[in-house]
Design a protein around this motif. Structure first.
Motif, PDB file in Angstrom:
ATOM      1  N   ARG A   1       0.934  -1.179  -0.085  1.00 53.72           N
ATOM      2  CA  ARG A   1       0.046  -0.080   0.080  1.00 53.72           C
ATOM      3  C   ARG A   1       0.836   1.302  -0.001  1.00 53.72           C
ATOM      4  NH1 ARG A   1      -5.171  -1.822   1.340  1.00 53.72           N
ATOM      5  NH2 ARG A   1      -5.966   0.303   1.326  1.00 53.72           N
ATOM      6  N   ARG A   2       2.087   0.959   0.555  1.00 50.39           N
ATOM      7  CA  ARG A   2       2.992   2.473   0.760  1.00 50.39           C
ATOM      8  C   ARG A   2       3.273   2.810  -0.899  1.00 50.39           C
ATOM      9  NH1 ARG A   2       8.200  -1.095   2.163  1.00 50.39           N
ATOM     10  NH2 ARG A   2       6.492  -2.558   2.467  1.00 50.39           N
TER      11      ARG A   2
ATOM     12  N   SER B   1      -0.049  11.929   8.320  1.00 55.32           N
ATOM     13  CA  SER B   1      -0.388  10.744   9.287  1.00 55.32           C
ATOM     14  C   SER B   1       0.460   9.687   8.733  1.00 55.32           C
ATOM     15  CB  SER B   1      -1.817  10.386   9.082  1.00 55.32           C
ATOM     16  OG  SER B   1      -2.514  10.295   7.825  1.00 55.32           O
TER      17      SER B   1
ATOM     18  N   ARG C   1     -14.312   9.655   7.283  1.00 51.95           N
ATOM     19  CA  ARG C   1     -14.369   8.171   7.500  1.00 51.95           C
ATOM     20  C   ARG C   1     -15.488   7.931   8.912  1.00 51.95           C
ATOM     21  NH1 ARG C   1      -8.980   8.820   7.312  1.00 51.95           N
ATOM     22  NH2 ARG C   1      -8.767   8.514   9.605  1.00 51.95           N
TER      23      ARG C   1
ATOM     24  N   GLY D   1       0.950   2.688  -3.217  1.00 58.01           N
ATOM     25  CA  GLY D   1      -0.275   3.121  -3.745  1.00 58.01           C
ATOM     26  C   GLY D   1      -0.884   2.059  -4.305  1.00 58.01           C
ATOM     27  N   ILE D   2      -0.369   0.789  -4.034  1.00 55.22           N
ATOM     28  CA  ILE D   2      -1.013  -0.496  -4.587  1.00 55.22           C
ATOM     29  C   ILE D   2      -1.987  -1.008  -3.520  1.00 55.22           C
ATOM     30  CG2 ILE D   2      -0.421  -2.769  -5.548  1.00 55.22           C
ATOM     31  CD1 ILE D   2       2.452  -1.438  -5.993  1.00 55.22           C
TER      32      ILE D   2
ATOM     33  N   TYR E   1      -0.214  -1.442   9.220  1.00 55.14           N
ATOM     34  CA  TYR E   1      -1.071  -2.438   8.750  1.00 55.14           C
ATOM     35  C   TYR E   1      -0.563  -3.775   9.432  1.00 55.14           C
ATOM     36  CZ  TYR E   1      -3.536   0.785   5.672  1.00 55.14           C
ATOM     37  OH  TYR E   1      -4.175   1.455   5.005  1.00 55.14           O
TER      38      TYR E   1
ATOM     39  N   LEU F   1       2.348   8.088  -2.005  1.00 60.39           N
ATOM     40  CA  LEU F   1       1.941   7.494  -3.272  1.00 60.39           C
ATOM     41  C   LEU F   1       0.448   7.043  -3.141  1.00 60.39           C
ATOM     42  CD1 LEU F   1       5.124   5.220  -4.068  1.00 60.39           C
ATOM     43  CD2 LEU F   1       4.528   7.637  -4.873  1.00 60.39           C
ATOM     44  N   GLY F   2      -0.477   7.340  -3.868  1.00 62.83           N
ATOM     45  CA  GLY F   2      -1.739   6.988  -3.874  1.00 62.83           C
ATOM     46  C   GLY F   2      -2.623   7.370  -5.093  1.00 62.83           C
TER      47      GLY F   2
ATOM     48  N   HIS G   1     -13.219   8.013  12.144  1.00 63.47           N
ATOM     49  CA  HIS G   1     -12.734   9.093  12.776  1.00 63.47           C
ATOM     50  C   HIS G   1     -13.806  10.182  12.964  1.00 63.47           C
ATOM     51  CE1 HIS G   1     -10.347  12.753  11.953  1.00 63.47           C
ATOM     52  NE2 HIS G   1      -9.647  12.462  13.111  1.00 63.47           N
TER      53      HIS G   1
ATOM     54  N   GLU H   1      -5.120   6.006  16.812  1.00 64.59           N
ATOM     55  CA  GLU H   1      -6.509   5.465  16.453  1.00 64.59           C
ATOM     56  C   GLU H   1      -6.553   4.246  15.775  1.00 64.59           C
ATOM     57  OE1 GLU H   1      -8.325   9.114  15.090  1.00 64.59           O
ATOM     58  OE2 GLU H   1      -8.756   8.200  13.350  1.00 64.59           O
TER      59      GLU H   1
ATOM     60  N   THR I   1      -5.534   3.148  -1.791  1.00 66.03           N
ATOM     61  CA  THR I   1      -4.922   3.129  -0.511  1.00 66.03           C
ATOM     62  C   THR I   1      -5.073   4.303   0.411  1.00 66.03           C
ATOM     63  OG1 THR I   1      -3.020   4.286  -1.423  1.00 66.03           O
ATOM     64  CG2 THR I   1      -2.973   1.728  -1.508  1.00 66.03           C
ATOM     65  N   HIS I   2      -5.460   5.748  -0.208  1.00 60.42           N
ATOM     66  CA  HIS I   2      -5.546   6.753   0.804  1.00 60.42           C
ATOM     67  C   HIS I   2      -7.065   7.375   0.157  1.00 60.42           C
ATOM     68  CE1 HIS I   2      -1.398   6.349   0.737  1.00 60.42           C
ATOM     69  NE2 HIS I   2      -1.319   7.170   1.583  1.00 60.42           N
TER      70      HIS I   2
ATOM     71  N   ASP J   1       2.673  -3.378   6.565  1.00 61.96           N
ATOM     72  CA  ASP J   1       2.829  -2.318   5.797  1.00 61.96           C
ATOM     73  C   ASP J   1       2.732  -1.244   6.599  1.00 61.96           C
ATOM     74  OD1 ASP J   1       3.186  -0.929   3.286  1.00 61.96           O
ATOM     75  OD2 ASP J   1       1.432  -1.820   2.609  1.00 61.96           O
ATOM     76  N   ILE J   2       3.512   0.060   6.238  1.00 63.75           N
ATOM     77  CA  ILE J   2       3.631   1.492   6.755  1.00 63.75           C
ATOM     78  C   ILE J   2       3.317   1.948   5.647  1.00 63.75           C
ATOM     79  CG2 ILE J   2       4.972   2.799   8.104  1.00 63.75           C
ATOM     80  CD1 ILE J   2       6.953   1.034   8.605  1.00 63.75           C
TER      81      ILE J   2
ATOM     82  N   ARG K   1     -15.487   8.005  20.213  1.00 69.28           N
ATOM     83  CA  ARG K   1     -14.251   7.693  19.203  1.00 69.28           C
ATOM     84  C   ARG K   1     -13.492   6.684  20.089  1.00 69.28           C
ATOM     85  NH1 ARG K   1     -12.401  12.368  16.676  1.00 69.28           N
ATOM     86  NH2 ARG K   1     -10.260  11.774  16.837  1.00 69.28           N
TER      87      ARG K   1
ATOM     88  N   ALA L   1       1.086   8.977   4.844  1.00 65.49           N
ATOM     89  CA  ALA L   1       0.153  10.073   4.005  1.00 65.49           C
ATOM     90  C   ALA L   1       0.618  11.522   4.236  1.00 65.49           C
ATOM     91  CB  ALA L   1      -1.313  10.008   4.541  1.00 65.49           C
TER      92      ALA L   1
ATOM     93  N   HIS M   1     -15.964   1.849  10.005  1.00 70.33           N
ATOM     94  CA  HIS M   1     -15.441   0.597   9.357  1.00 70.33           C
ATOM     95  C   HIS M   1     -16.337  -0.536   9.490  1.00 70.33           C
ATOM     96  CE1 HIS M   1     -11.654   2.915   9.022  1.00 70.33           C
ATOM     97  NE2 HIS M   1     -11.963   3.309   9.983  1.00 70.33           N
ATOM     98  N   VAL M   2     -16.752  -1.311   8.431  1.00 68.23           N
ATOM     99  CA  VAL M   2     -17.221  -2.450   8.686  1.00 68.23           C
ATOM    100  C   VAL M   2     -16.475  -3.589   9.038  1.00 68.23           C
ATOM    101  CG1 VAL M   2     -18.547  -4.340   7.277  1.00 68.23           C
ATOM    102  CG2 VAL M   2     -18.967  -1.792   6.541  1.00 68.23           C
TER     103      VAL M   2
ATOM    104  N   SER N   1      -6.069  13.766   2.720  1.00 66.73           N
ATOM    105  CA  SER N   1      -6.103  12.350   2.316  1.00 66.73           C
ATOM    106  C   SER N   1      -5.317  11.706   3.429  1.00 66.73           C
ATOM    107  CB  SER N   1      -5.342  12.013   1.077  1.00 66.73           C
ATOM    108  OG  SER N   1      -6.372  12.197   0.137  1.00 66.73           O
ATOM    109  N   GLU N   2      -5.901  10.667   4.218  1.00 63.26           N
ATOM    110  CA  GLU N   2      -5.324   9.621   5.012  1.00 63.26           C
ATOM    111  C   GLU N   2      -5.511   8.201   4.416  1.00 63.26           C
ATOM    112  OE1 GLU N   2      -7.005  10.577   8.844  1.00 63.26           O
ATOM    113  OE2 GLU N   2      -5.695  12.287   9.096  1.00 63.26           O
ATOM    114  N   PRO N   3      -4.833   7.392   4.994  1.00 62.07           N
ATOM    115  CA  PRO N   3      -4.989   5.973   4.772  1.00 62.07           C
ATOM    116  C   PRO N   3      -6.525   5.546   5.114  1.00 62.07           C
ATOM    117  CG  PRO N   3      -2.785   6.205   5.716  1.00 62.07           C
ATOM    118  CD  PRO N   3      -3.760   7.458   5.973  1.00 62.07           C
ATOM    119  N   VAL N   4      -6.737   4.373   4.191  1.00 62.65           N
ATOM    120  CA  VAL N   4      -8.117   3.690   4.405  1.00 62.65           C
ATOM    121  C   VAL N   4      -8.002   2.194   3.985  1.00 62.65           C
ATOM    122  CG1 VAL N   4      -9.464   5.597   3.306  1.00 62.65           C
ATOM    123  CG2 VAL N   4      -8.583   3.963   1.823  1.00 62.65           C
ATOM    124  N   VAL N   5      -8.809   1.460   4.542  1.00 67.83           N
ATOM    125  CA  VAL N   5      -8.766  -0.156   4.448  1.00 67.83           C
ATOM    126  C   VAL N   5      -9.933  -0.553   3.782  1.00 67.83           C
ATOM    127  CG1 VAL N   5      -7.144  -0.111   6.608  1.00 67.83           C
ATOM    128  CG2 VAL N   5      -9.926  -0.287   6.828  1.00 67.83           C
TER     129      VAL N   5
ATOM    130  N   ALA O   1      -3.344   6.046  -7.720  1.00 72.45           N
ATOM    131  CA  ALA O   1      -3.034   5.157  -8.282  1.00 72.45           C
ATOM    132  C   ALA O   1      -1.779   4.354  -7.979  1.00 72.45           C
ATOM    133  CB  ALA O   1      -2.803   5.389  -9.711  1.00 72.45           C
TER     134      ALA O   1
END
Lengths: 320, 248
Positions: free
Chosen positions: A23-24, B69, A264, A26-27, B73, B154-155, A191, B22, A258-259, B62-63, B8, B66, A267-268, A233-237, B157
Motif C-alpha cells: 500500500r505504501r 499521518s 471516515r 499506492g498499490i 497495517y 503515493l496514492g 474518525h 486510533e 490506499t488513501h 505495511d507502513i 471515538r 500520508a 469501518h465495516v 487524504s489519510e490511509p483507508v482500508v 493510483a
C-alpha cells in the motif's frame, strides 16, 4: 490442460487472497471480495488455500475445459449448467473432458467463485495472482476475462473420472452468508462523527448501481457531518465507510484505493465483508454499531466455523 | 484537534506530544501528526516511517505514509487469540515515537531526477496554465524545474506521487471536466501539487509535460520508481528524448 473462455460474462476476473504489503506504493490488495466463499471453493476441490480462482459478477461466463476437471462454485447462487443439466453450488463436481460449463445469472448474491482443482496458472506479481483492475496488472493481463482467452490450469493430485459426478453433500454457508436474511452489517467507529450521531444506524440504505469491486455506493437520506470542513487524504482500508460531500456513504471493498480524502464515519467489520460482497444493486442493508471486542468475537466465531468446515471437507475428500 | 466526544474508540488518548493513535478498522492503526498539508509535518511522517522500517516486527505488514499521518497495517494471525493486536501495535508505536524524538538526524532522502519534455503535445495545458499565472511558458517551465520537491505519499493510483514544493505561482485548480485519457508519464499540476501519471488513465490535473521514465512496473522490485519521502527534481529535455524512449 486449459480453460477456454467462450463468453466472458459481465465481469469475470482471476483472484486469490490479494497482495497485502504494498500500500505504501499506492498499490491496493485486490483479491476476492468475498474471502469466505473464496476459501471454501478452494477447500472443496482440494486446492491449497490462496489458489487462484475466477470471481464472477452477476452474470457468469461460458467456459470449456479441455480435460476432466473437478470444480466447485461458492458465493452467489448462480445458474450453472452442463448441457442443460443444472449444477448445484457449495460442493465438488467432476466434469468430463471437453465439458462446456454455462454460467448464467446470479439469482441471489452478486459474486460467485469458481475454483478448479489445480488452480488457474497465471504469473504472480508481488506474491499474488489477483487482477488489479484499477492498476491494470495481475491475473489475465490486468483485465477481466475476454472472449477467446485461454487460461492454463495447474496440476491436481486428484484424477477426476471422465464423467459427470456431483457430490451428494454440500456446505451450508449460513450464518456467514444467508441470502434469505436482510443484511445487518456491524460497523466500528470511524474518525468522523455524523449528526445526529445514530443517523447511519437508524436509516435504511440501498446499494446503488454505481458499485464495483472498489466500493459499494449507497442510496438513502443524505448524512451530515458534525464537522463538514475539507479533509486531507489519510490511509483507508477495505471496510472503511467513507462519506463524500453528497452525504451518501461509500463502503470500500477489496479494490479500495490506499488513501482517501473523504470523511471516515466507520469501518465495516471483516466478518461482514463477505456479506457486503454479495449485495446487489437495489439490495437493502442496515448498519449495527459495534465495539472492538465484539468485532473480535465475531471474527473469532467466523474463523472457528471456517475451521470446522475445513475439517468436514477434508474428511469427505479423504480417499476411503 | 478537537474532541468529538466519547464515541471515538481511541487506543491511546494520552496527549504525549498531542499525537493521536486510533484504530483504522480491525487490522490497522493510524497515527496523526496534524490535519494540514504541510512540508514539515510530512517530513516528520517520513522520518518516523524510516525509523519504523528499521525495527519491523513480524506482525507489521505495511507502513503507509500520508500527508500528515501514517498507518500501520497488521497481520492479525501473528498475535495469539487472547492478545488485542491494535492495543499492542499502538503501544509498540508509542515506544518508537519516544525513540524517534531525536530523529532530526534522519537519513538524507534519495534524490530522483525526472526528465520532462514540457509543452506541445506532451503538455497540452502548459499555455493555459502560464496564461492563468500571468507568466510566459518558459518562465512556467523554469519555475517547475527550479523547485525542490518531496514525495508526500503515493496514492490515487499505483505509483502516483503526490509532490510537495510547487511554486505557488503555478498552482491551478483541476479541470472542471477531467480528461478521459491522460497518457502515461504525463507531468501535471492539480491545485498546489504536482505529480506524474504512472499509466494511462482518466485525470483532471493540468498536463504540462511528459517523462519517459516508467513510474510503475508491477514486475519491478520495488514496483514504484519513487518512494514516499524521496526528493524529486524535474529536468527539462527535448521532445525527441521523451518520444524515442517511450514504449507503446
Amino acid at each position: 490442460m486449459s480453460l477456454h473462455v467462450i463468453q466472458p460474462g459481465l465481469l469475470t476476473s482471476v483472484q486469490d487472497q490479494g497482495r497485502p504489503g504494498h500500500r505504501r506504493y499506492g498499490i491496493g490488495t485486490a483479491g476476492a471480495v468475498d474471502a469466505y466463499s473464496f476459501a471454501i471453493a478452494n477447500l472443496l476441490v482440494g486446492n491449497p488455500p490462496g489458489t487462484a480462482v475466477l470471481e464472477i459478477t452477476l452474470i457468469g461466463p461460458r467456459l470449456r475445459f479441455d480435460r476432466a476437471a473437478r470444480i466447485a462454485l461458492c458465493g452467489a447462487e448462480i445458474d450453472a449448467r452442463l448441457d442443460g443439466l443444472p449444477l448445484p453450488g457449495w460442493r465438488p463436481i467432476d466434469l468430463p473432458a471437453a465439458a462446456e460449463l454455462a454460467l448464467g445469472a446470479c439469482r441471489r448474491g452478486a459474486r460467485a467463485y469458481l475454483a478448479i482443482a489445480g488452480g488457474l496458472v497465471v504469473p504472480k506479481l508481488m506474491g499474488s495472482a489477483s487482477t488489479d483492475l484499477r492498476g491494470g496488472f495481475g491475473g489475465m493481463r490486468g483485465r477481466a476475462l475476454a472472449r477467446g482467452d485461454v487460461l492454463p490450469l495447474g496440476r491436481s493430485p486428484l484424477s477426476p473420472p471422465d464423467t459427470l459426478r456431483i457430490a451428494s453433500w454440500w456446505i451450508d454457508p449460513t450464518p456467514d452468508l444467508d441470502f434469505a436474511q436482510p443484511a445487518f452489517v456491524h460497523v466500528l467507529p470511524g474518525h468522523d462523527a455524523v449528526v445526529p450521531a445514530d443517523a447511519l444506524f437508524s436509516r435504511e440504505w440501498r446499494v446503488a448501481a454505481a458499485s464495483n469491486r472498489q466500493g459499494l455506493r449507497l442510496q438513502g437520506d443524505a448524512l451530515s457531518l458534525a464537522d463538514p470542513r475539507e479533509r486531507i487524504s489519510e490511509p483507508v482500508v477495505a471496510g472503511t465507510v467513507q462519506l463524500p460531500p453528497d452525504g451518501r456513504p461509500i463502503l470500500l471493498l477489496a479494490d479500495a484505493q490506499t488513501h482517501g480524502g473523504y470523511a471516515r464515519v466507520g469501518h465495516v467489520i471483516a466478518a461482514d465483508l463477505p456479506r457486503l460482497a454479495q449485495l446487489r444493486p437495489g439490495d437493502p442493508l442496515h448498519f449495527v454499531p459495534t465495539a472492538r471486542d465484539q468485532a473480535r468475537r465475531l471474527a473469532c466465531a467466523q474463523r472457528q466455523r471456517l475451521a470446522r468446515i475445513t475439517l468436514a471437507i477434508e474428511q469427505r475428500l479423504r480417499p476411503a | 484537534m478537537t474532541d468529538r466526544g466519547g464515541d471515538r474508540d481511541m487506543i491511546d488518548a494520552s496527549p504525549a506530544g498531542s499525537l493521536q493513535i486510533e484504530p483504522l478498522g480491525e487490522a490497522a492503526v493510524l497515527l496523526r501528526f496534524g490535519e494540514r498539508i504541510d512540508a514539515a509535518l510530512n517530513r516528520r511522517v517520513h522520518a518516523l516511517t524510516a525509523h519504523l522500517q528499521t525495527r519491523r516486527p513480524a506482525w507489521l505488514v505495511d507502513i503507509v505514509a500520508a500527508y500528515a499521518s501514517l498507518a500501520l497495517y497488521i497481520d492479525l494471525d501473528a498475535f495469539t487469540m487472547d492478545a488485542d493486536p491494535l492495543t499492542e501495535a499502538g503501544a509498540w508505536l508509542r515506544l518508537r515515537l519516544d525513540e524517534a524524538v531525536d530523529a532530526d538526524a534522519e537519513p538524507t532522502p534519495r534524490l530522483v531526477e525526472i526528465p520532462v519534455h514540457y509543452g506541445g503535445e506532451d503538455g497540452p495545458d502548459l499555455a493555459e496554465l502560464a496564461q492563468a499565472a500571468g507568466i510566459s511558458e518558459s518562465d512556467a517551465i523554469a519555475r517547475h524545474v527550479r523547485a525542490d520537491y518531496s514525495v508526500a505519499m503515493l496514492g490515487f493510483a499505483a505509483g502516483f506521487p503526490y509532490l510537495l514544493g510547487l511554486d505557488s505561482a503555478l498552482a491551478m485548480p483541476r479541470r472542471e471536466v477531467p480528461r478521459t485519457r491522460v497518457p502515461a508519464g504525463s507531468v501535471a499540476i492539480g491545485g498546489a501539487q504536482t505529480g506524474v501519471y504512472p499509466r494511462e488513465s482518466p485525470g483532471g490535473w493540468r498536463i504540462i509535460g511528459r517523462t519517459s521514465l516508467t513510474l510503475f512496473d508491477p514486475a519491478r522490485d520495488p514496483p514504484a520508481l519513487l518512494s514516499p519521502g524521496d526528493r524529486v527534481r524535474f529536468v527539462e529535455v527535448a521532445a525527441d528524448e521523451v518520444a524515442h524512449r517511450h514504449r507503446r
